[in-house]
Design an enzyme around this catalytic site. Structure first.
Site, PDB file in Angstrom:
ATOM      1  NE  ARG A   1       6.454  10.672   3.007  1.00  0.00           N
ATOM      2  CZ  ARG A   1       5.204  10.963   3.367  1.00  0.00           C
ATOM      3  NH1 ARG A   1       4.254  10.027   3.267  1.00  0.00           N
ATOM      4  NH2 ARG A   1       4.900  12.156   3.815  1.00  0.00           N
TER       5      ARG A   1
ATOM      6  CE1 TYR B   1       7.128   2.442  -1.384  1.00  0.00           C
ATOM      7  CE2 TYR B   1       8.133   0.489  -0.425  1.00  0.00           C
ATOM      8  CZ  TYR B   1       7.016   1.258  -0.682  1.00  0.00           C
ATOM      9  OH  TYR B   1       5.786   0.841  -0.243  1.00  0.00           O
TER      10      TYR B   1
ATOM     11  NE  ARG C   1      -2.029  -1.459   3.625  1.00  0.00           N
ATOM     12  CZ  ARG C   1      -2.545  -1.620   4.834  1.00  0.00           C
ATOM     13  NH1 ARG C   1      -3.846  -1.482   5.026  1.00  0.00           N
ATOM     14  NH2 ARG C   1      -1.775  -1.920   5.846  1.00  0.00           N
TER      15      ARG C   1
ATOM     16  CG  ASP D   1       1.477   6.676   3.208  1.00  0.00           C
ATOM     17  OD1 ASP D   1       0.643   5.825   3.548  1.00  0.00           O
ATOM     18  OD2 ASP D   1       2.539   6.893   3.837  1.00  0.00           O
TER      19      ASP D   1
END
Length: 261
Positions: free
Chosen positions: A196, A109, A49, A51
């Site tokens: 992040r 990522y 998932r 954001d």
């Protein structure tokens, strides 16, 4: 019948992946489009998932259906009912025991950070931004300290629902391409906001606020309050998922969509 999909999306105008009551998510849009082609309510499960504001180069999902359609219907047909910022890249039948999330061996990522004095214009909503000069050598040294198995509580969002904060980070590196710093991370799984938060900490090292070994201190502290602020979602891309070759998935077909490779 179970069908696997490879999906790319530009996440700026979506409230993340996961479906919610008010709509406006990638999952909501995809399920609506699939339901039209299947002529029945259709639910999807994704590999990871994302954001609100986060993009995907190749998200993988699966769904179950009783109808028979050619693979092109699950690609071009579904795309005809999707907003322009979401596209199915490929579709293929898979074994019933394949699971987009639980069959995944690794997730990747990438974070793109524009590092110049002026804010982004052409790349607005596609990159993060930091205006001060950053020391790439220091950031690279700091990134090496997070490799391996660690308790990543210091880089975990408060609302994270993962059962354990212990993860194995297999890749964590930083390189510069012109004015853009490219951060690449790979692990079996990630905590909520983990990437992040790692980028935020590395930026603090790069701007000289801390020495590289501060990253090790953060890991040892296991305290999110000691770390840097969470970096902007707009620079984050879910790049892809790794699966056992036994599934014979078409993964990797969409990675050229991300120009900075």
């Amino acid at each position: 019948m179970r069908i696997a999909l490879g999906i790319e999306y530009e996440g700026t105008n979506f409230y993340g992946w996961q479906s919610q009551a008010g709509g406006g998510t990638v999952q909501d849009a995809l399920e609506e489009a699939l339901s039209r082609i299947a002529d029945a309510p259709t639910r999807v499960v994704c590999a990871g998932r994302t954001d609100s504001g986060v993009h995907a180069v190749e998200q993988v999902a699966h769904f179950d259906t009783d109808v028979v359609r050619p693979d092109t219907a699950w690609v071009r047909g579904v795309n005809s009912h999707l907003p322009d910022s979401i596209a199915v890249r490929w579709a293929q039948p898979v074994a019933d025991d394949f699971h987009a999330r639980f069959s995944a061996l690794g997730r990747r990522y990438r974070y793109l950070l524009l590092n110049r004095g002026e804010r982004p214009g052409l790349m607005a909503h596609r990159v993060g931004w930091f205006h001060q000069p950053l020391n790439l050598e220091a950031m690279t040294a700091a990134a090496k300290l997070v490799l391996g198995e660690h308790d990543f509580s210091a880089f975990r969002a408060i609302e994270c629902q993962a059962k354990s904060p212990v993860k194995v980070l297999r890749r964590a590196d930083v390189r510069r391409q012109g004015d853009v710093l490219v951060f690449d991370f790979e692990a079996s799984a990630f905590l909520h906001h983990m990437v992040r938060n790692l980028v935020g900490a590395l930026v603090y090292v790069g701007k000289g606020a801390h020495a590289p070994d501060w990253i090790g201190e953060l890991l040892a502290s296991r305290n999110r309050a000691n770390a840097a602020p969470t970096f902007a979602a707009c620079g984050l891309y879910f790049v892809g998922v790794d699966y056992d070759p036994v599934w014979q998935l078409k993964v990797g077909a969409g990675e050229t969509a991300l120009a900075l490779s």
